[in-house]
Design a protein around this motif. Structure first.
Motif: not given
Length: 365
Positions: A278-285, A113-121
């Motif tokens: 910025l001309s990307s197809d996708s960006e995490g942030f 319950s204390k673990i958080w998985f950080c999604i950067h993209g």
């Protein structure tokens, strides 16, 4: 509180920089912060006051790849147990990057319950983009197994939605927390001398990679027929760089497009640019969008999956284009001629301390 960040090494990437920035912010707030790296690779200075450990796998057996995840999870468990015995249990654990997540998901030394998985993209773009058939299905299954019924932090809502929808995942908890920025540090670096100060130019800052869609950028730039040069600041493979130079030749803009390569401090160049694109197809942030706004430079970005639409709100939304060169060209002309007002109050939300506090609040979930 005791906070643990785990990451697969610290090479010069965006996610790695985010982790170090957050760790520094939490230390400033008086918390005990540990950072465990799974590789002996570090291109950034480690902030003072942080417990930094390297947990490197030195196995050389023939079948080491087959047993790697479980073996490394056991190694990580051993170090975590020793750390907790010496200083008490961790209140929050943040796992960063998919290789790390695979290992952490097999650990048994921490309360789940204390673990958080950080999604950067955007995972589907990173891991499924070039896969088909059985290979695609297998990759989807492997990723689903890691994140099913886990706590998820996404740098954008789009990153969370992509993980849930593309991999058929039911999360335990999820929250969007945008990346932190050292606003004072960026402004200080931006104040350094810039050889291009006083001239009008457009700029793109980012690695030279197909996902950044420099081909779309060059075609859009050619369509604008603007007199300002276009600066491409970033490094990529020789083959991809030559491909872009050939395209610039074909479009008749090679004399106006400047390939500057990697720059350790791009902020003075961003500060003095007329517009950042910025001309990307996708960006995490889309870190560079916020960094540009902090420097006082307006931005144009494709409204791609990820963070751009989260960042460019209100009057800044005039800089969002569709995913094609015609729309991108129109927005470049618009923002060049009518730059939007950048409100400082909005940018303060991206500061280190406000962002660190959002992460710390997860202890109450």
């Amino acid at each position: 509180m005791r906070i643990l960040f785990i990451i697969d090494g610290l090479p010069g990437g965006g996610a790695e920089k985010v982790v170090l920035t957050l760790a520094e912010g939490m230390t400033t707030l008086g918390h005990e912060v540990s950072l465990f790296s799974l590789r002996n690779v570090c291109d950034y200075p480690i902030p003072s006051g942080i417990e930094y450990k390297i947990i490197q796998d030195d196995s050389r057996v023939f079948w080491r790849k087959v047993t790697e995840i479980k073996r490394r999870a056991k190694q990580l468990d051993d170090v975590i147990i020793k750390s907790q015995q010496a200083a008490g249990e961790f209140d929050l654990v943040f796992s960063n990057l998919h290789k790390t997540d695979r290992i952490v998901s097999q650990c048994r030394s921490i309360d789940r319950s204390k673990i958080w998985f950080c999604i950067h993209g955007i995972f589907s773009a990173s891991y499924l983009g070039n896969k088909k058939g059985f290979s695609r299905w297998l990759k989807q299954r492997k990723i689903t197994n890691v994140y099913q019924h886990k706590n998820i932090v996404g740098v954008s809502q789009a990153a969370i939605d992509d993980l849930i929808n593309q991999f058929n995942i039911t999360v335990k908890n999820s929250i969007e927390i945008n990346n932190p920025f050292d606003i004072e540090g960026i402004l200080k670096l931006a104040s350094e001398p810039c050889p291009l100060a006083g001239s009008d130019y457009l700029i793109h800052v980012g690695r030279l990679h197909p996902n950044k869609r420099h081909d779309r950028l060059l075609k859009a730039y050619a369509k604008t027929q603007l007199p300002y040069p276009l600066i491409l600041m970033g490094k990529g493979s020789d083959a991809y760089t030559e491909k872009l130079k050939s395209l610039a030749d074909e479009l008749g803009i090679s004399e106006k497009v400047k390939f500057m390569g990697f720059c350790a401090n791009p902020y003075p160049y961003i500060k003095h640019a007329k517009v950042l694109i910025l001309s990307s197809d996708s960006e995490g942030f889309g870190n560079v969008l916020v960094e540009s706004l902090i420097c006082g430079t307006p931005v144009v970005s494709t409204n791609c999956p990820g963070g751009p639409s989260t960042i460019l709100t209100g009057n800044l939304a005039c800089g969002l284009s569709e995913l094609n060169e015609n729309s991108l060209a129109e927005k470049i002309i618009l923002v060049c001629n009518h730059p939007p007002i950048i409100e400082e109050k909005t940018l303060m939300n991206y500061g280190i301390i406000p962002t660190a506090l959002k992460y710390l609040s997860l202890a109450n979930q």
